[in-house]
Design a protein around this motif. Structure first.
Motif, PDB file in Angstrom:
ATOM      1  N   LYS A 264      44.878  61.854  35.766  1.00  0.00           N
ATOM      2  CA  LYS A 264      43.463  61.656  35.589  1.00  0.00           C
ATOM      3  C   LYS A 264      42.171  61.432  34.680  1.00  0.00           C
ATOM      4  CE  LYS A 264      42.084  61.743  41.009  1.00  0.00           C
ATOM      5  NZ  LYS A 264      41.930  63.015  41.964  1.00  0.00           N
TER       6      LYS A 264
ATOM      7  N   MET B 184      42.558  58.342  32.885  1.00  0.00           N
ATOM      8  CA  MET B 184      41.651  57.659  33.191  1.00  0.00           C
ATOM      9  C   MET B 184      39.988  57.405  32.945  1.00  0.00           C
ATOM     10  SD  MET B 184      43.556  54.615  34.436  1.00  0.00           S
ATOM     11  CE  MET B 184      43.007  53.630  36.353  1.00  0.00           C
TER      12      MET B 184
ATOM     13  N   LEU C 104      38.826  59.699  34.653  1.00  0.00           N
ATOM     14  CA  LEU C 104      38.429  59.222  36.243  1.00  0.00           C
ATOM     15  C   LEU C 104      38.063  61.074  37.085  1.00  0.00           C
ATOM     16  CD1 LEU C 104      40.730  56.988  38.024  1.00  0.00           C
ATOM     17  CD2 LEU C 104      37.787  56.714  37.862  1.00  0.00           C
TER      18      LEU C 104
ATOM     19  N   LYS D  33      32.452  55.792  31.203  1.00  0.00           N
ATOM     20  CA  LYS D  33      31.110  54.852  31.571  1.00  0.00           C
ATOM     21  C   LYS D  33      31.184  53.812  31.345  1.00  0.00           C
ATOM     22  CE  LYS D  33      29.398  58.001  35.038  1.00  0.00           C
ATOM     23  NZ  LYS D  33      28.244  57.933  35.985  1.00  0.00           N
TER      24      LYS D  33
ATOM     25  N   ARG E 101      36.558  50.655  30.742  1.00  0.00           N
ATOM     26  CA  ARG E 101      36.877  49.443  32.235  1.00  0.00           C
ATOM     27  C   ARG E 101      37.919  48.603  32.232  1.00  0.00           C
ATOM     28  NH1 ARG E 101      31.232  49.319  33.085  1.00  0.00           N
ATOM     29  NH2 ARG E 101      31.706  47.158  32.131  1.00  0.00           N
TER      30      ARG E 101
ATOM     31  N   ARG F  54      41.388  50.383  33.231  1.00  0.00           N
ATOM     32  CA  ARG F  54      41.035  50.994  34.285  1.00  0.00           C
ATOM     33  C   ARG F  54      41.756  49.791  34.922  1.00  0.00           C
ATOM     34  NH1 ARG F  54      35.551  54.460  34.914  1.00  0.00           N
ATOM     35  NH2 ARG F  54      36.317  55.949  34.497  1.00  0.00           N
ATOM     36  N   GLY F  55      42.762  49.450  36.017  1.00  0.00           N
ATOM     37  CA  GLY F  55      42.977  48.141  36.498  1.00  0.00           C
ATOM     38  C   GLY F  55      44.188  47.068  35.557  1.00  0.00           C
TER      39      GLY F  55
ATOM     40  N   MET G 117      46.824  52.132  39.539  1.00  0.00           N
ATOM     41  CA  MET G 117      46.554  53.717  40.019  1.00  0.00           C
ATOM     42  C   MET G 117      47.035  53.913  41.267  1.00  0.00           C
ATOM     43  SD  MET G 117      44.772  57.253  38.208  1.00  0.00           S
ATOM     44  CE  MET G 117      45.666  58.718  38.357  1.00  0.00           C
TER      45      MET G 117
ATOM     46  N   SER H 245      42.532  54.712  50.890  1.00  0.00           N
ATOM     47  CA  SER H 245      42.331  54.651  49.080  1.00  0.00           C
ATOM     48  C   SER H 245      41.316  53.096  49.259  1.00  0.00           C
ATOM     49  CB  SER H 245      43.914  54.017  48.539  1.00  0.00           C
ATOM     50  OG  SER H 245      44.111  55.494  48.173  1.00  0.00           O
TER      51      SER H 245
ATOM     52  N   GLN I   2      39.377  43.469  48.133  1.00  0.00           N
ATOM     53  CA  GLN I   2      39.331  44.920  47.266  1.00  0.00           C
ATOM     54  C   GLN I   2      39.949  44.169  46.000  1.00  0.00           C
ATOM     55  OE1 GLN I   2      39.216  48.494  49.082  1.00  0.00           O
ATOM     56  NE2 GLN I   2      39.025  47.169  50.985  1.00  0.00           N
TER      57      GLN I   2
ATOM     58  N   GLU J 181      38.502  41.761  44.010  1.00  0.00           N
ATOM     59  CA  GLU J 181      37.495  41.912  42.748  1.00  0.00           C
ATOM     60  C   GLU J 181      38.531  42.377  41.466  1.00  0.00           C
ATOM     61  OE1 GLU J 181      34.941  45.503  43.715  1.00  0.00           O
ATOM     62  OE2 GLU J 181      36.868  45.842  43.754  1.00  0.00           O
TER      63      GLU J 181
ATOM     64  N   LEU K 156      38.211  40.596  37.989  1.00  0.00           N
ATOM     65  CA  LEU K 156      37.332  42.136  36.666  1.00  0.00           C
ATOM     66  C   LEU K 156      38.342  41.216  35.411  1.00  0.00           C
ATOM     67  CD1 LEU K 156      36.346  44.871  38.620  1.00  0.00           C
ATOM     68  CD2 LEU K 156      35.526  44.454  37.474  1.00  0.00           C
ATOM     69  N   HIS K 157      39.355  41.177  35.612  1.00  0.00           N
ATOM     70  CA  HIS K 157      40.063  41.136  34.705  1.00  0.00           C
ATOM     71  C   HIS K 157      40.584  40.162  33.939  1.00  0.00           C
ATOM     72  CE1 HIS K 157      40.434  45.311  34.936  1.00  0.00           C
ATOM     73  NE2 HIS K 157      40.309  45.886  36.128  1.00  0.00           N
TER      74      HIS K 157
ATOM     75  N   LEU L  42      37.599  58.916  48.217  1.00  0.00           N
ATOM     76  CA  LEU L  42      38.876  58.441  47.454  1.00  0.00           C
ATOM     77  C   LEU L  42      39.089  57.384  47.334  1.00  0.00           C
ATOM     78  CD1 LEU L  42      41.843  58.914  45.767  1.00  0.00           C
ATOM     79  CD2 LEU L  42      42.737  58.220  47.662  1.00  0.00           C
ATOM     80  N   SER L  43      38.236  56.177  48.390  1.00  0.00           N
ATOM     81  CA  SER L  43      38.517  54.676  48.186  1.00  0.00           C
ATOM     82  C   SER L  43      36.784  54.567  46.381  1.00  0.00           C
ATOM     83  CB  SER L  43      37.421  53.774  49.262  1.00  0.00           C
ATOM     84  OG  SER L  43      36.446  54.586  50.060  1.00  0.00           O
TER      85      SER L  43
ATOM     86  N   VAL M  48      39.188  54.741  43.202  1.00  0.00           N
ATOM     87  CA  VAL M  48      40.336  53.712  43.079  1.00  0.00           C
ATOM     88  C   VAL M  48      39.990  52.395  42.809  1.00  0.00           C
ATOM     89  CG1 VAL M  48      41.807  52.204  44.741  1.00  0.00           C
ATOM     90  CG2 VAL M  48      41.474  54.331  45.673  1.00  0.00           C
TER      91      VAL M  48
ATOM     92  N   ALA N  87      39.052  53.006  39.584  1.00  0.00           N
ATOM     93  CA  ALA N  87      40.273  52.733  38.626  1.00  0.00           C
ATOM     94  C   ALA N  87      40.624  51.540  38.686  1.00  0.00           C
ATOM     95  CB  ALA N  87      41.343  53.675  39.391  1.00  0.00           C
ATOM     96  N   ARG N  88      39.645  50.731  39.139  1.00  0.00           N
ATOM     97  CA  ARG N  88      40.560  49.043  39.173  1.00  0.00           C
ATOM     98  C   ARG N  88      39.215  48.606  38.153  1.00  0.00           C
ATOM     99  NH1 ARG N  88      40.215  49.446  44.923  1.00  0.00           N
ATOM    100  NH2 ARG N  88      38.053  48.307  45.701  1.00  0.00           N
ATOM    101  N   GLY N  89      37.719  49.060  37.733  1.00  0.00           N
ATOM    102  CA  GLY N  89      37.810  48.645  36.525  1.00  0.00           C
ATOM    103  C   GLY N  89      36.638  47.864  37.323  1.00  0.00           C
TER     104      GLY N  89
ATOM    105  N   TYR O  10      30.317  49.666  47.907  1.00  0.00           N
ATOM    106  CA  TYR O  10      31.353  50.804  48.285  1.00  0.00           C
ATOM    107  C   TYR O  10      30.248  52.254  48.837  1.00  0.00           C
ATOM    108  CZ  TYR O  10      34.104  48.039  46.697  1.00  0.00           C
ATOM    109  OH  TYR O  10      35.997  47.038  46.330  1.00  0.00           O
TER     110      TYR O  10
END
Ligand SMILES: Nc1ncnc2c1ncn2[C@@H]1O[C@H](COP(=O)(O)OP(=O)(O)OP(=O)(O)O)[C@@H](O)[C@H]1O
Ligand SMILES: [Mg+2]
Lengths: 348, 330
Positions: free
Chosen positions: A49, A52, A54, A85, A90, A93-94, A99, A107, A117, A120, A124-125, B226-227, B230, B233-235, B245
Motif C-alpha cells: 500500500k 501506491m 494508500l 493526493k 494518480r 495508480r491504475g 492492484m 473490492s 468501474q 472509469e 482515467l488513463h 475496501l471498494s 480500490v 487505487a485506480r486513480g 462511491y
C-alpha cells in the motif's frame, strides 16, 4: 522497474507507536514476478500500500525510504517524494501500477456495474470515448476468461460467483494496462479448484502482457507456481530473498525452512499445522534482536535475542538475514575446530 | 426500474385507499354529527323547540342521513373524480375553498423544511466524516447537541426576534401585506420564499442536528470500505471518488427516513405556526374536528396522510436508484 529501499512504516495507535514494517528492501524486474510470502500481520499488505500511497492517515513512512519506479516511458519516478493526493500519484495508480485485493466482493462498489468501474479506470488513463472504453473493457473481461463478456459487463458484482468476481477484479486492475501488477493474496478467498484456475490465469496474463508483478501470499507452494523471485517476510522484515528455485531448494533462514516443511503433503492434510511452531508476537511487543528468535530452534543465546542480524549476501540477488549465516557463525563448528588445532600445533 | 416503480405505485395506491377508509372512520368516531351541532347553534337560546324530526330534516339536507358506506363512496368518489372534497358546513362553502391557501402554505413549509434539512445536513455530514477529528468536526458535534436540546418554539421566538430586528419586515405569516390577496405571480413566489425560510429553519433545526450525525456515521463507515480504496487505487480523483462511491451510500439512511421527517414536521408545525403567526392546517383541523365539520377535517387528514404516503413512495424510488441491489433483490 521498481526498487524499494529501506522502507519502514509506523502507525500511531491507541496503544502507542507500532512499526509493522522495518527497513524493507526489494526490487521487481520488468516481466518477472516477485512473490512476497509471510504469515498474517507480517506487513505484506502495508508495504505494497505504501507503494501506491494508500496508507491511512495515522501512518508514517520513514524518511530514509526510497521507492523508485520506472514508468512505461522509461522515466524514473520517486514515489516516496510524491504527494499522496497529487496528480502524479494518480497517474501511477491504475495506469502504471494496478492492484488486486484479497476480497473480490468488497473490492467492487456494489452500486455500479462491473463495466462502469472498468470504463472509469480506462478513461482515467487513456483518452478514449465511452464506447471505445467499453469495447476495451469487454475485451479484457474476455481475456480473463469470463464467458459472455458482452452480457457480463453490465452486471453488478453480486450477480457473479466468487471465482468470476475475482476474474472481474483482475480485469478491473488490468483495464488501464498497468506495467506492474500488485496482487495481494488474490486467491485466499477462493476455493481450491478455482484458486488453481486463477493462479494459472495470472501467470498467463503476466507472460502475455509482459507485466512485472508482485504476488503476495501466505503459501510458499503458491509462490513456487507463479513467482520467479521470492522475499520471505517475518514481522515486518525480509528474512530471506532470492530466486524462487534457489530459495525453495536451499532455504537458509530457519523461518523459511519451517515454512517449507509446513507445505501440506498428502499425509499431513488432516492436521492443518500452523506453519511454524509458536505464535507470532503482537506488533506491540516486537522481540529485541532477531524478530524470529522467540520461535527459532537454532537461536544462539545471547546473540539472536540481543542484536538484529545483518543481511548477508549469498550470491546475485540472494540474501538472508540470520546470524547463523554470518561468516563468524556460518562455519561456527569449523572455526572452533581450527582454533583447537592451532592451539594444539605449538604443543607438538 | 420500470417494473419496480410500477410495483411501488400500486402499493402506494392501495395504501392510500386503506388510509382513506381509516380517515373516514376517524371522522365518524366522535358522537353526534354536524346536524346536531347545527341545530344547537342555530336554535339554542332562541326558545324554539327543536324536534328530532327537525334535526332529521337538517341531516337529510346535508346528506348525512345516508348509510355510512354510501357516504364514504360519495366522498371518496367526489375527491377522485372531481377533486371535490365536499362541503365545509361551518363555513358554508366548499372544503377546497376553506383549505386553499392554508394547504399550500403547509406544503410549502414542508418542502422548504425538507430542502433546508437535506441541503445542510448531507454536505456538512460528509465533510465532517472526511475531516474526522478536526476542529470543525468537534464544533459540529457541539452544535448537534445544542440543536437537539433546544425546543422548537423557543428557537422560533429567538429567530423571530432577530429577524424582526435585522430585516424589519413582518416575518410572521407567509406573505407581505401587499401580496396577501394578490394573484399568484413571480414576485409573490419570491415574497413567499422570503417568508418561508424562517419556519423552515426552525423546523429543520433539530433534524439537521440529528441527520448530520447520521450522515457522518454512515459516511465514516463507507469511507473505510475496501471498494473506496480500490477506486483510489485506480486513480479516481478524490472529490469525484467521495461523491461517486461513499457519499452515494451514505445518504441512504436519510432517504429512507423521509417519511418520518414529513411526519415529524407535520406534528411540530402547529406549535411553530402559533409562535410565528402562520395560519396553517393544524389549527383548522382542530377546529373542524371540534365542530364536527367532518369533511374539512377529513380533507386535512387526507392531505397530511397522503403526503406522507407519497413521500414514502418517493423515498422508496430514491433508495432503489441509489442502491440498485434493492430493486434487484425485490
Ligand atoms: N491502519 C492501521 N493502523 C494501525 N496498525 C495497522 C494498520 N494497518 C496495519 N497495521 C498493522 O500492520 C501490521 C501488518 O499488517 P498487514 O496488513 O500488512 O499484514 P499482512 O502481512 O498483509 O497480513 P495478512 O496476511 O493477514 O493480510 C498488522 O499487524 C497491524 O498491526
Ligand atoms: Mg494483507
Amino acid at each position: 522497474m521498481l526498487k524499494v529501499e529501506n522502507l519502514s512504516i509506523s502507525f500511531q495507535t491507541d496503544e502507542g507507536m507500532i512499526t509493522p514494517v522495518q527497513n524493507v528492501s526489494f526490487a521487481v524486474q520488468a516481466g518477472r514476478t516477485l512473490g512476497i510470502v509471510g504469515e498474517s500481520g507480517s506487513g505484506k499488505s502495508v508495504s505494497t500500500k505504501a507503494l501506491m500511497k494508500l496508507l491511512p492517515g495515522n501512518s508514517r513512512v520513514s524518511d530514509e525510504a526510497r521507492m523508485t519506479y520506472t514508468d512505461k516511458a522509461g522515466r524514473e519516478v520517486r514515489i516516496d517524494q510524491l504527494r499522496p493526493k497529487g496528480r502524479d500519484i494518480r497517474r501511477l495508480r491504475g495506469g502504471e501500477i494496478g492492484m488486486i485485493f484479497q476480497e473480490p466482493m468488497a473490492s467492487f462498489s456494489p452500486v455500479y456495474t462491473i463495466g462502469n468501474q472498468m470504463i472509469e479506470a480506462i478513461r482515467l488513463h487513456q483518452k478514449v470515448t465511452k464506447k471505445e472504453a467499453r469495447a476495451q473493457a469487454i475485451a479484457m473481461l474476455d481475456k480473463v476468461g469470463i464467458s459472455n463478456p458482452v452480457g457480463r459487463v453490465d452486471q453488478y458484482p453480486h450477480e457473479m460467483s466468487g471465482g468470476m468476481r475475482q476474474r472481474a477484479m483482475i480485469a478491473l486492475a488490468l483495464a488501464a494496462r498497468p506495467a506492474l501488477l500488485i496482487a495481494d493474496e488474490p486467491t485466499t478467498a477462493l476455493d481450491v479448484t478455482i484458486q488453481a484456475q486463477v493462479l494459472e490465469l495470472m501467470a498467463d496474463l503476466q507472460r502475455d502482457l509482459g507485466m512485472g508483478m508482485i504476488f503476495i501470499t501466505h503459501d510458499l507452494g503458491v509462490i513456487a507456481q507463479v513467482a520467479q523471485d521470492v522475499a520471505v517476510m517475518y514481522l515486518g522484515t525480509i528474512v530471506e530473498s532470492g530466486p524462487t528455485a534457489d530459495v525453495i531448494r536451499n532455504p537458509r533462514h530457519p523461518y523459511t525452512q519451517g515454512l517449507l516443511k509446513a507445505i501440506p503433503s498428502l499425509d499431513a492434510l488432516h492436521d492443518r499445522l500452523s506453519p511454524v511452531p509458536g505464535d507470532i508476537p503482537s506488533p506491540n511487543e516486537r522481540p529485541t534482536g532477531c524478530p524470529f528468535h522467540t520461535r527459532c530452534s537454532q537461536r544462539l543465546q545471547g546473540l539472536c535475542d540481543q542484536q538484529l542480524p545483518p543481511t548477508v549476501p549469498l550470491g546475485p540477488n540472494r540474501s538472508v538475514a540470520c546470524w547463523l549465516e554470518t561468516p563468524e557463525h556460518r562455519t561456527g563448528a569449523e572455526v572452533d575446530a581450527q582454533q583447537q588445532i592451532k592451539q594444539q600445533e605449538p604443543a607438538q | 426500474m420500470l417494473r419496480f416503480t410500477l410495483e411501488r405505485l400500486i402499493g402506494m395506491v392501495i395504501t392510500m385507499a386503506l388510509v382513506s377508509v381509516m380517515v373516514f372512520l376517524i371522522m365518524e368516531i366522535p358522537p353526534g354529527d354536524y346536524a346536531d351541532r347545527y341545530a344547537f347553534r342555530k336554535y339554542s337560546g332562541t326558545g324554539v323547540n327543536v324536534t328530532e324530526a327537525d334535526i332529521q330534516a337538517i341531516r337529510a339536507d346535508l346528506g348525512l342521513d345516508k348509510p355510512m358506506m354510501l357516504r364514504y363512496f360519495d366522498w371518496i368518489g367526489g375527491i377522485v373524480l372531481r377533486g371535490d372534497f365536499g362541503q365545509a358546513f361551518a363555513f358554508e362553502t366548499s372544503v377546497v375553498k376553506v383549505i386553499g391557501d392554508k394547504g399550500w402554505l403547509t406544503l410549502g413549509i414542508l418542502f422548504a423544511t425538507l430542502l433546508v434539512t437535506y441541503l445542510v445536513s448531507i454536505p456538512v455530514g460528509i465533510f465532517a466524516a472526511v475531516r474526522r477529528a478536526s476542529a470543525m468536526d468537534y464544533g459540529l458535534t457541539i452544535f448537534s447537541y445544542l440543536g437537539l436540546a433546544l425546543p422548537n418554539f423557543l428557537l422560533a421566538l429567538v429567530l423571530l426576534y432577530f429577524a424582526n430586528r435585522w430585516f424589519g419586515a413582518d416575518i410572521g405569516g407567509l406573505f407581505s401585506d401587499q401580496y396577501a390577496d394578490a394573484p399568484w405571480s413571480l414576485a409573490k413566489v419570491w415574497d413567499m420564499i422570503k417568508h418561508l425560510w424562517l419556519p423552515a429553519v426552525v423546523l429543520a433545526w433539530s433534524a439537521v442536528a440529528y441527520q448530520i450525525q447520521t450522515v457522518r456515521a454512515t459516511m465514516s463507515d463507507e469511507l473505510n470500505k475496501l471498494s473506496v480504496t480500490v477506486a483510489r487505487a485506480r486513480g479516481v480523483p478524490e472529490t469525484k471518488l467521495l461523491i461517486k462511491y461513499p457519499a452515494r451510500l451514505a445518504i441512504n439512511p436519510i432517504v429512507s427516513t423521509i417519511g418520518f421527517d414529513v411526519n415529524r414536521i407535520f406534528s411540530e408545525l402547529p406549535i411553530v405556526a402559533v409562535v410565528l403567526g402562520l395560519t396553517e392546517l393544524g389549527e383548522l383541523l382542530l377546529r373542524a374536528y371540534l365542530d364536527l365539520d367532518m369533511y374539512v377535517a377529513g380533507a386535512i387528514l387526507l392531505l397530511l396522510t397522503f403526503t406522507i404516503v407519497f413521500m414514502n413512495f418517493v423515498s422508496d424510488l430514491l433508495l432503489a436508484w441509489l442502491d440498485p441491489r434493492i430493486k434487484l433483490g425485490a
